[in-house]
Design a protein around this motif. Structure first.
Motif, PDB file in Angstrom:
ATOM      1  N   UNK A   1      21.957  27.779  31.976  1.00  0.00           N
ATOM      2  CA  UNK A   1      23.271  27.794  31.352  1.00  0.00           C
ATOM      3  C   UNK A   1      24.262  28.483  32.266  1.00  0.00           C
ATOM      4  N   UNK A   2      24.448  27.894  33.422  1.00  0.00           N
ATOM      5  CA  UNK A   2      25.333  28.469  34.435  1.00  0.00           C
ATOM      6  C   UNK A   2      25.607  27.382  35.460  1.00  0.00           C
ATOM      7  N   UNK A   3      26.880  27.171  35.754  1.00  0.00           N
ATOM      8  CA  UNK A   3      27.240  26.033  36.598  1.00  0.00           C
ATOM      9  C   UNK A   3      26.718  26.156  38.029  1.00  0.00           C
TER      10      UNK A   3
ATOM     11  N   UNK B   1      23.795  22.946  36.213  1.00  0.00           N
ATOM     12  CA  UNK B   1      24.209  23.794  35.107  1.00  0.00           C
ATOM     13  C   UNK B   1      24.351  22.999  33.826  1.00  0.00           C
ATOM     14  N   UNK B   2      24.117  23.680  32.715  1.00  0.00           N
ATOM     15  CA  UNK B   2      24.229  23.049  31.399  1.00  0.00           C
ATOM     16  C   UNK B   2      24.936  24.016  30.448  1.00  0.00           C
ATOM     17  N   UNK B   3      25.451  23.479  29.360  1.00  0.00           N
ATOM     18  CA  UNK B   3      26.076  24.314  28.342  1.00  0.00           C
ATOM     19  C   UNK B   3      25.019  24.875  27.400  1.00  0.00           C
ATOM     20  N   UNK B   4      25.472  25.727  26.482  1.00  0.00           N
ATOM     21  CA  UNK B   4      24.526  26.402  25.591  1.00  0.00           C
ATOM     22  C   UNK B   4      23.809  25.434  24.651  1.00  0.00           C
ATOM     23  N   UNK B   5      24.488  24.382  24.193  1.00  0.00           N
ATOM     24  CA  UNK B   5      23.812  23.405  23.329  1.00  0.00           C
ATOM     25  C   UNK B   5      22.660  22.756  24.078  1.00  0.00           C
ATOM     26  N   UNK B   6      22.884  22.491  25.367  1.00  0.00           N
ATOM     27  CA  UNK B   6      21.808  21.894  26.172  1.00  0.00           C
ATOM     28  C   UNK B   6      20.718  22.910  26.486  1.00  0.00           C
TER      29      UNK B   6
ATOM     30  N   UNK C   1      30.075  26.561  33.223  1.00  0.00           N
ATOM     31  CA  UNK C   1      29.431  25.752  32.190  1.00  0.00           C
ATOM     32  C   UNK C   1      29.629  26.342  30.802  1.00  0.00           C
TER      33      UNK C   1
ATOM     34  N   UNK D   1      29.831  19.175  27.182  1.00  0.00           N
ATOM     35  CA  UNK D   1      29.803  20.234  26.164  1.00  0.00           C
ATOM     36  C   UNK D   1      30.662  19.887  24.948  1.00  0.00           C
TER      37      UNK D   1
END
Lengths: 479, 215
Positions: free
Chosen positions: A133-135, A149-154, B91, B119
Motif C-alpha cells: 500500500x505504497x506507490x 503500489x496499491x490502495x488500501x481496498x486492494x 497510493x 482507488x
C-alpha cells in the motif's frame, strides 16, 4: 509470433484466471505492509470475519511515522511523542499479533523503509509479484519482479484472496544507452527520464528500463530508477535479471539456498525481454547527454540540469502548462530565468526509499568527507533506509564523516520525504532532497523541495546553494 | 460499497493539471486509522489559510476566499471538474475517501493517475475520462452559468448537460458492474477460490522458493 517482454512473462507466470470481461486475477507472492495504509484493511478483514489467505506472504515494518531522533526512537513505540502516530504504529503491532504476521518492529534489526527492507532481506526476489500500500513499491521491479503500489481496498483484497484484479498494462521500454559521466547517477537518469516523458508519460504502462547504462548500474541504482517509475505515471517499473541481480540476491537471509538456489537461478535467467519482443512505446536517452539534475518546480517533471536556469513561463505555448509553471515559480519563490546555482538552501535531506541505501550514503559521504556544511544551512539530515544500512554505514565510519561535516545521523524512517514524523520544513524553506516528490507541502507546510542525487545534496549542503557536484569535487580535491 | 447508478449534481472546478494526492489530502491526516472523517481536510492547504492539524475543528479555521470550493456558488457541489493527470502521486486511498466524505460522487478529467483512478472505483466514486476539448468546454460552461449541474448516468454511460446535450464515456465493464450494484469485489474474487488454490498448488511445484515464509 513476436517474443515476450519481461512484463509479459511476469504477467503470464502469475495469471490465475482471465475473465470474459477482460479483467484477470493475478497471484501475489509478496505483500509488504506498513502502518499508514494497512489499519483500515485489517479492520475490513475483521469486520468481514476473514483471515489472510497466506499469512507467510506478508511482511510488515513501520516506517512512515517512526521518529528519526535517536532519543525518542530508543523509547520504542510507547515513546513516540505524537499520539496519533503512536496509535497508528501500535495498531500495526496489534494487527500483526492478531493475524500472526511477521513484523520487523520499530527497533528490530530488520526494520526500515519497506522498499529498502524487501530487497536487502531477500523478502522480495526476482520473478515475484510484489505489492504494498505504497506507490513506491515499483522499486522492487529492479530485481526483475512485477511490483506496484496499491490502495488500501486492494491491500485488503490481496490479504483476503492473495490476488489482484487487473487489466494488463501496455509495455514501454525506456532505453538508456552509452555511458554516464563521472558524478552522474541513477537519480539524475530517472529525473531526466521524467523530465522527458512527463509525470503522466508512463500512465497505463509497465516500464522496463534497459540499455547499456542500466546494465552497467548497481542494484541500488536500478532500485532508484524503478522507485521513481511512478513519478513518470507508471505503476510498475522493472529491469531484466542479469548477473548483477543474481550476485545481489545470493546470500540474502530469505533468498533460496543450495539446490533451491540453482533451481531458482535457472528460472530467473529467463526474466528478460526476448530480442523480438514488441513494445507499445520506446523512449531513448543517451547517457552522455545526462547531467546532474535539480528540480525547480512542484512536479518531478519540472527538472533542469544544474548548470541551467529556471524556465520562463512566457516561453511556454500551452496555456495549462504555462499556468502550471507560473504557479510553481510563485510557490517555490523563484523567478523566471534565475540560475539554478543561485538557489540557496535552508535544509538538506539525504534519505527516503529513493536514495537511502548504502551506495547512496557512500556517495554523499565522499562529498562530505573533510568538509563542513555551510553556516547558512540550518540542518542536514542523513536518514539511513534501514537498520541494516545504518549498521553497514557505521561499520564503514560514514556516520563519523557526516557528523564531522555538521550533518545529523538519524534513525531509519521515511522522515522528511513526506514529513509524517517530526522532520519537516518550515514555510518558505528550500530543501535539497534525495527523495522522490517535490509536491506542494510534501516536506512540510509551505516547504520548497528540490529533488537531487545524494552527491548533489551533500555538495549543496557544503556550498549553501546548488553546485555541480562534478566541479565541486574536482575543485576541492585539487585545492 | 456504495452503489452508483445515476447522479445529478452541482459542478465545481479544480482548474489545474497534475493535482497530486498530497494536495488532495496532506500527509498529517494519514495518521488516522479510520476510513471516514477526511472531508473537512480535503484540499486542506488550498482551502484554508492556516496549517491544518488532525482532530482540529475546521469550522473555526480561516478559509481561503480565493479557493473555488469556498465560493458560495459551489456550495454543495458533488461533481468535480478537473484537469489532466488528476490524482498523481501516492497510493493513499485517503484521497478518494476525502473526496467522498466531502460529498463528491464523480470526477471528470481528461486523464487520471492509475492508482487513484483504481482507488475511486473501490469507494463508489466515479472517475470519468473525457476528451480534453470536451473538458475545456465544460469548464467554460460551468464558469459562465451559476448553478451548473450535470447528470451522470452510469448505466447508459452518459454525461447529460443542462441544455440536454449528451456526452458518452467509457467505463470498464467489471468496474461498472461492481459500481452499479455496490459489490464487494473480495466476495467476487473468493468465488474463484478453487482456481486460486489450483494455481497455488501448481506454482508451489514449479517455484517452491516463492513459498518460503519469512520468519
Amino acid at each position: 509470433m513476436a517474443g515476450q517482454t519481461l512484463y509479459d512473462k511476469l504477467w503470464q507466470d502469475h495469471l490465475v484466471k482471465s475473465r470474459e470481461d477482460g479483467t484477470a486475477l493475478i497471484y501475489i507472492d509478496r505483500h509488504l505492509i506498513h502502518e499508514v495504509t494497512s489499519p483500515q484493511a485489517f479492520e475490513g478483514l475483521r469486520l468481514a470475519g476473514r483471515k489472510p489467505w497466506r499469512k507467510d506472504s506478508l511482511v510488515a515494518t513501520p516506517d512512515h511515522n517512526v521518529p528519526s531522533d535517536a532519543t525518542e526512537r530508543a523509547a520504542g513505540v510507547e515513546g513516540i511523542r505524537d499520539e496519533i502516530a503512536r496509535i497508528q504504529v501500535q495498531t500495526l503491532d496489534e494487527n500483526c499479533r492478531h493475524f500472526d504476521v511477521v513484523q520487523f518492529g520499530i527497533n528490530h534489526p530488520g526494520q526500515g523503509i519497506v522498499h529498502v527492507v524487501g530487497p536487502e532481506t531477500g523478502a522480495t526476489l526476482p520473478g515475484m509479484t510484489v505489492v504494498c500500500g505504497d506507490s513506491h513499491t515499483s522499486t522492487h521491479g529492479a530485481l526483475g519482479a512485477l511490483a506496484h503500489g496499491i490502495g488500501t481496498s486492494e491491500v485488503e483484497h490481496v490479504m483476503a484472496t492473495q490476488c489482484l484484479i487487473q487489466r494488463k498494462m501496455k509495455n514501454m521500454l525506456v532505453r538508456v544507452d552509452g555511458k554516464l559521466g563521472a558524478g552522474v547517477t541513477a537519480k539524475d537518469v530517472v529525473l531526466a527520464i521524467i523530465g522527458k516523458i512527463g509525470t503522466a508519460g508512463g500512465t497505463g504502462y509497465a516500464i522496463e528500463f534497459g540499455g547499456e547504462v542500466i546494465r552497467a548500474m548497481s542494484m541500488e541504482g536500478r532500485m532508484t530508477i524503478c522507485n521513481m517509475a511512478i513519478e513518470a505515471g507508471a505503476r510498475a517499473g522493472m529491469v531484466a535479471v542479469d548477473q548483477v541481480t543474481l550476485d545481489y540476491v545470493k546470500g540474502k537471509p530469505y533468498a533460496p539456498k543450495g539446490e533451491l538456489w540453482d533451481k531458482a537461478v535457472e528460472n530467473w535467467r529467463r526474466l528478460h525481454s526476448d530480442d523480438d519482443a514488441v513494445f507499445d512505446a520506446v523512449v531513448e536517452l543517451r547517457g552522455e547527454d545526462i547531467e546532474p539534475q535539480v528540480s525547480w518546480g512542484t512536479s518531478p517533471e519540472m527538472v533542469a540540469p544544474v548548470g541551467a536556469r529556471v524556465p520562463d513561463p512566457a516561453e511556454e505555448a500551452d496555456a495549462t502548462k504555462r499556468a502550471g509553471i507560473e504557479r510553481a515559480l510563485e510557490y517555490m519563490g523563484l523567478s523566471a530565468g534565475q540560475k539554478i546555482a543561485d538557489i540557496k538552501l535552508d535544509r538538506v535531506f539525504i534519505g527516503s526509499c529513493t536514495n537511502s541505501r548504502i551506495e547512496d550514503l557512500r556517495a554523499a559521504a565522499a562529498v562530505a568527507k573533510g568538509r563542513h556544511k555551510a553556516d547558512s544551512v540550518k540542518q542536514v539530515l542523513v536518514v539511513p533506509g534501514s537498520q541494516a544500512v545504518k549498521a553497514q554505514a557505521e561499520k564503514e565510519g560514514l556516520h563519523e564523516i557526516f557528523t564531522r561535516a555538521g550533518f545529523e545521523w538519524r534513525e531509519p524512517s521515511c522522515s522528511m520525504c513526506l514529513a509524517m514524523n517530526a522532520d519537516k520544513l518550515n514555510p518558505g524553506e528550500h530543501c535539497a532532497s534525495t527523495s522522490n516528490r517535490n509536491f506542494e507541502g510534501r516536506q512540510g507546510y509551505g516547504g520548497r523541495t528540490h529533488l537531487v542525487s545524494p552527491g548533489m545534496a551533500a555538495a549543496a549542503a557544503i556550498a549553501g546553494h546548488f553546485v555541480d557536484v562534478r566541479e565541486f569535487v574536482t575543485q576541492a580535491e585539487t585545492a | 460499497m456504495k452503489a452508483f447508478v445515476c447522479h445529478k449534481g452541482l459542478v465545481a472546478p479544480m482548474d489545474r493539471a497534475n493535482v497530486d494526492t498530497d494536495l488532495i489530502i496532506p500527509k498529517q491526516f494519514l495518521k488516522s486509522i479510520k476510513r471516514t472523517g477526511f472531508g473537512p481536510n480535503l484540499f486542506d492547504e488550498l482551502r484554508y489559510l492556516d496549517e491544518g492539524q488532525p482532530g482540529q475543528d475546521c469550522s473555526k479555521r480561516p478559509l481561503n476566499p480565493e479557493f473555488p470550493l469556498n465560493f458560495p456558488r459551489y456550495k454543495g457541489a458533488s461533481v468535480l471538474l478537473a484537469r489532466k493527470n488528476f490524482g498523481c502521486g501516492s497510493s493513499r486511498e485517503h484521497a478518494p475517501w476525502a473526496l467522498d466524505d466531502y460529498g463528491f460522487r464523480a470526477i471528470i478529467a481528461p486523464s487520471f493517475a492509475d492508482i487513484f483512478f483504481n482507488n475511486c472505483f473501490k469507494n463508489g466514486l466515479l472517475p470519468i475520462v473525457l476528451d480534453e476539448a470536451v473538458v475545456d468546454q465544460l469548464f467554460r460552461e460551468m464558469y459562465a452559468q451559476e448553478g451548473y449541474e450535470l447528470t451522470i448516468d452510469l448505466e447508459k454511460q452518459q454525461v447529460v448537460k443542462p441544455d440536454g446535450d449528451v456526452i458518452g464515456f467509457e467505463v470498464d465493464a467489471f468496474r461498472k458492474h461492481c459500481l452499479l450494484n455496490g459489490l464487494d469485489d473480495i466476495g467476487l474474487t473468493l468465488e474463484d477460490a478453487e482456481d486460486i488454490r489450483a494455481y497455488e498448488a501448481k506454482r508451489r511445484e514449479q517455484a517452491p522458493w516463492l513459498f518460503d515464509a519469512v520468519k
